[in-house]
Design a protein around this motif. Structure first.
Motif, mmCIF file in Angstrom:
data_model
loop_
_atom_site.group_PDB
_atom_site.id
_atom_site.type_symbol
_atom_site.label_atom_id
_atom_site.label_comp_id
_atom_site.label_asym_id
_atom_site.label_seq_id
_atom_site.Cartn_x
_atom_site.Cartn_y
_atom_site.Cartn_z
ATOM 1 N N LYS A 128 0.688 -1.090 -0.052
ATOM 2 C CA LYS A 128 0.019 -0.022 0.012
ATOM 3 C C LYS A 128 0.681 1.261 0.099
ATOM 4 C CE LYS A 128 -4.028 -2.048 2.359
ATOM 5 N NZ LYS A 128 -5.055 -1.958 3.766
ATOM 6 N N PHE A 129 1.972 1.221 0.778
ATOM 7 C CA PHE A 129 2.990 2.386 0.851
ATOM 8 C C PHE A 129 3.249 2.620 -0.494
ATOM 9 C CE2 PHE A 129 7.167 3.706 0.744
ATOM 10 C CZ PHE A 129 7.062 4.963 1.786
ATOM 11 N N TRP A 130 3.857 1.439 -1.240
ATOM 12 C CA TRP A 130 4.517 1.814 -2.652
ATOM 13 C C TRP A 130 3.428 2.396 -3.833
ATOM 14 C CZ3 TRP A 130 9.121 3.012 -2.818
ATOM 15 C CH2 TRP A 130 10.270 2.270 -1.670
ATOM 16 N N CYS A 131 2.166 1.870 -3.511
ATOM 17 C CA CYS A 131 1.245 2.348 -4.314
ATOM 18 C C CYS A 131 1.142 3.792 -4.026
ATOM 19 C CB CYS A 131 -0.013 1.558 -3.973
ATOM 20 S SG CYS A 131 -0.276 -0.038 -4.724
ATOM 21 N N ILE A 132 0.981 4.421 -2.849
ATOM 22 C CA ILE A 132 0.912 5.779 -2.655
ATOM 23 C C ILE A 132 1.995 6.344 -3.506
ATOM 24 C CG2 ILE A 132 0.988 7.526 -0.740
ATOM 25 C CD1 ILE A 132 -0.247 5.532 1.028
ATOM 26 N N ILE A 133 3.332 5.837 -3.064
ATOM 27 C CA ILE A 133 4.532 6.343 -3.654
ATOM 28 C C ILE A 133 4.399 6.592 -5.194
ATOM 29 C CG2 ILE A 133 6.954 6.233 -3.937
ATOM 30 C CD1 ILE A 133 6.190 7.222 -1.352
ATOM 31 N N PHE A 134 3.940 5.434 -5.682
ATOM 32 C CA PHE A 134 3.933 5.345 -7.010
ATOM 33 C C PHE A 134 2.625 6.607 -7.745
ATOM 34 C CE2 PHE A 134 1.466 3.824 -11.064
ATOM 35 C CZ PHE A 134 2.648 3.711 -11.883
ATOM 36 N N SER A 135 1.733 6.700 -6.910
ATOM 37 C CA SER A 135 0.833 7.519 -7.349
ATOM 38 C C SER A 135 1.309 9.091 -7.392
ATOM 39 C CB SER A 135 -0.393 7.583 -6.453
ATOM 40 O OG SER A 135 -0.382 8.118 -5.129
ATOM 41 N N LEU A 136 2.161 9.324 -6.348
ATOM 42 C CA LEU A 136 2.804 10.570 -5.886
ATOM 43 C C LEU A 136 3.891 10.520 -7.115
ATOM 44 C CD1 LEU A 136 3.739 10.939 -2.217
ATOM 45 C CD2 LEU A 136 1.712 11.518 -3.532
ATOM 46 N N ALA A 137 4.504 9.861 -7.645
ATOM 47 C CA ALA A 137 5.605 9.773 -8.601
ATOM 48 C C ALA A 137 5.050 10.266 -10.072
ATOM 49 C CB ALA A 137 6.424 8.645 -8.758
ATOM 50 N N LEU A 138 3.814 9.402 -10.313
ATOM 51 C CA LEU A 138 3.114 9.545 -11.489
ATOM 52 C C LEU A 138 2.721 11.021 -11.766
ATOM 53 C CD1 LEU A 138 1.966 8.264 -13.993
ATOM 54 C CD2 LEU A 138 -0.065 7.808 -12.578
ATOM 55 N N SER A 139 2.208 11.505 -10.484
ATOM 56 C CA SER A 139 1.877 13.114 -10.345
ATOM 57 C C SER A 139 2.863 14.059 -10.872
ATOM 58 C CB SER A 139 1.247 13.559 -9.305
ATOM 59 O OG SER A 139 0.281 12.596 -8.715
ATOM 60 N N VAL A 140 3.969 13.735 -10.381
ATOM 61 C CA VAL A 140 5.150 14.387 -10.558
ATOM 62 C C VAL A 140 5.624 14.308 -12.229
ATOM 63 C CG1 VAL A 140 7.584 14.821 -10.149
ATOM 64 C CG2 VAL A 140 6.130 14.559 -8.373
ATOM 65 N N LEU A 141 5.493 13.113 -12.646
ATOM 66 C CA LEU A 141 5.905 12.976 -13.921
ATOM 67 C C LEU A 141 4.818 13.540 -14.780
ATOM 68 C CD1 LEU A 141 7.029 9.593 -15.507
ATOM 69 C CD2 LEU A 141 4.905 10.800 -16.633
ATOM 70 N N LEU A 142 3.720 13.588 -14.517
ATOM 71 C CA LEU A 142 2.639 14.131 -15.559
ATOM 72 C C LEU A 142 2.992 15.877 -15.549
ATOM 73 C CD1 LEU A 142 -0.442 13.822 -16.726
ATOM 74 C CD2 LEU A 142 -1.104 14.583 -14.314
ATOM 75 N N THR A 143 3.340 16.316 -14.245
ATOM 76 C CA THR A 143 3.296 17.844 -14.509
ATOM 77 C C THR A 143 4.916 18.193 -15.416
ATOM 78 O OG1 THR A 143 4.612 17.692 -12.240
ATOM 79 C CG2 THR A 143 2.222 18.623 -12.294
#
Length: 552
Positions: A28-43
């Motif tokens: 679950k922790f790594w799913c959160i980290i992945f979603s944060l990283a994907l948000s950064v990549l998007l911007t």
């Protein structure tokens, strides 16, 4: 004033967290980290992809105010960041993140459907609002999830994500532009936003301290947010008009610049002396170590935005590269930033030291900027790519380490407003990099482009910028004259960048090495964390460090 040791947090409600090894890193922790990283990549894709596609977009929309395409995005991503930091404290992290993704998707839709420059600029501004809230939320939530001591590793991962997005952004934007599909640069954001929002709803379940509606509203600093938003907008207007729409010495330029800068000073004074509670509480009362962190973060952002936005112009205008080819030639910059950022983050985690890496980062940045000033239109491709590795390595280190002198100077309960100001200083730097870099470039082109070439564009030099894709088809000697002019104009941009990098190095002098927190704020973080923690014993050595820090 902060002392040379980590401030005591006995007055806040936090309790010692587990060590970096003890904090559970489950799926679950790594799913959160992945979603944060994907948000950064998007911007990152959006921020960098537009640069390679911009000449084609300007030509298709028959527009003139091309600098506003970047400035509107940077302005939107900056102006409301302090408010975003306050809102995350009031209504929680997840609602703000979901709202930010919705705003970003809305702005992408408007930009993709743009039938005029004004519509495109409006869409980019809405995108920027979403991007600013995304960036601020990511930084705040990282602080909720991991201790400062291990933050370097995860900041490195976010930098890696930004650099991957920054690397593929120009290629994607350039490829779509040269195939007449630049609108898909915006439309492709929609499924990514939808997917990321799904991840956020499923896994980003963070605690929010209980409070009444009255208590929450009392925490809203309306005056402070109005001051910072209006002042930032005024500065951007002055920078964008300077030397292009109006002369630098005109009242049209000087008035908004002066009003904006004075307004920012008034904002700082108001926050320190009058506002209760302020948008950015104690972080404005700190010592030089924390202040230097904000200043270095701002300067680094100016350098990074200048490189990300205007380096592609060198390859397209001087090296006859297609938009996608220019993006490929920028890989050296993007991936040197990412790889070195990860290494720097791991080094800080292992050693707990950030001062020496900071100095090394600034030395590399200054040397790299100095090398860029030697580039000319006829410089070899090896030089133009190789120089990226030097300055990219320096920027990568600074990208990660500037938050440590800030967060090490304050109690962990002040992390959210401190990080909101941190993101504001970075995004405000992006504004200067995009806007001032574009203004310098256009002023130099106006002065130096051949008169016979400019005569073809009675609308102004901004239209000439849209001719970059046709430079390879110009006849001689006009082609060489135009290419050399672009090279000379960019040399001035790199000279200014060198001066800015030197200022960043000077800001790092006198910064002190503070001990890094090994605790997190128990009022925030994952809702399920306490139950998981009960079965995981803390690391005795780092727990002893935590107790010693609190006693100090």
């Amino acid at each position: 004033m902060a002392s040379s040791t980590t401030p005591s947090t006995s007055e806040d409600k936090s309790t010692p967290s587990l060590s970096p090894q003890g904090v559970p890193k489950d799926w679950k922790f790594w799913c959160i980290i992945f979603s944060l990283a994907l948000s950064v990549l998007l911007t990152a894709v959006e921020f960098t992809g537009i640069g390679a596609a911009l000449p084609t977009i300007i030509r298709d929309l028959k527009g003139q105010q091309f600098i506003w395409v970047g400035s509107a995005y940077a302005l939107g991503s900056t102006a409301l960041v302090p408010l975003c930091g306050g809102l995350t404290q009031i209504i929680g992290r997840r609602p703000i993140m979901l709202s930010a993704l919705l705003l970003f998707a809305l702005g992408s839709t408007i930009s993709g459907a743009a039938s005029s420059m004004n519509m495109l600029i409006g869409g980019r501004a809405v995108q920027g609002l979403g991007a600013g809230a995304i960036t601020s939320s990511v930084q705040i939530m990282l602080s909720d999830l991991v201790t400062l001591r291990e933050r370097g590793t995860f900041s490195g991962l976010m930098a890696l994500s930004w650099a991957v997005g920054g690397g593929v952004g120009p290629v994607i934007g350039g490829s779509l532009a040269q195939n007449g599909k630049w609108r898909w640069l915006f439309y492709l954001n929609l499924p990514i936003c939808a997917f990321n929002a799904t991840l956020v709803m499923l896994f980003l379940r963070l605690k929010t301290p209980p409070a009444t509606l009255k208590e929450k509203l009392e925490k809203m600093d309306i005056i402070g947010n109005v001051l910072v938003t209006g002042s930032t907008t005024s500065v951007v207007i002055g920078l964008t008009w300077g030397g292009i729409t109006y002369p630098w010495s005109s009242a049209h330029v000087l008035s908004p610049l002066v009003i904006g800068l004075v307004g920012l000073c008034v904002f700082i004074i108001y926050e320190i002396n009058l506002c209760k509670p302020p948008v950015v509480p104690i972080v404005l009362r700190l010592n030089w170590t924390a202040a230097s962190g904000y200043l270095q973060n701002f300067v680094m952002a100016v350098v990074l935005a200048t490189l990300s936005y205007w380096y592609a112009v060198f390859f397209e205008a001087c090296k006859d590269k297609s938009p996608s080819g220019a993006g490929v030639d920028l890989f050296g910059l993007s991936y040197s930033i990412s790889l070195i950022a990860v290494v720097a983050g791991v080094a800080v985690k292992k050693t707990g030291k950030y001062v020496i890496p900071t100095f090394v980062g600034w030395v590399l940045t200054v040397v790299g900027a100095g090398l860029l000033t030697t580039l000319r239109a006829n410089s070899t491709l090896a030089k133009s790519v190789g120089f990226q590795l030097v300055i990219g390595g320096g920027v990568g280190i600074i990208y990660v380490v500037t938050l440590f002198p800030i967060l090490a100077s304050i109690p962990i309960t002040q992390t959210a407003p401190a990080m909101a100001l941190y993101v504001f200083s970075r995004n405000f730097g992006y504004i200067w990099g995009v806007t001032a870099g574009g203004a310098i470039l256009q002023n130099e082109l106006k002065r130096k482009l051949p008169a016979s070439f400019l005569a073809q564009f009675p609308q102004g030099v901004e239209i000439a910028f849209a001719t970059i894709p046709v430079i390879p088809n110009l006849g001689e000697p006009l082609k060489d004259q135009v290419r050399n002019t672009f090279g000379e104009a960019l040399k001035v941009v790199w000279q200014v960048t060198l001066g800015i990098a030197l200022a960043g190095f000077l800001c790092s002098l006198g910064m002190r090495q503070l001990q890094l927190h090994t605790t997190i704020d128990e009022d925030w973080g994952r809702k399920d964390l306490l139950a998981v923690r009960a079965s995981v014993p803390p690391d005795p050595e780092l727990l002893e460090q935590t107790i010693s820090t609190k006693e100090a």
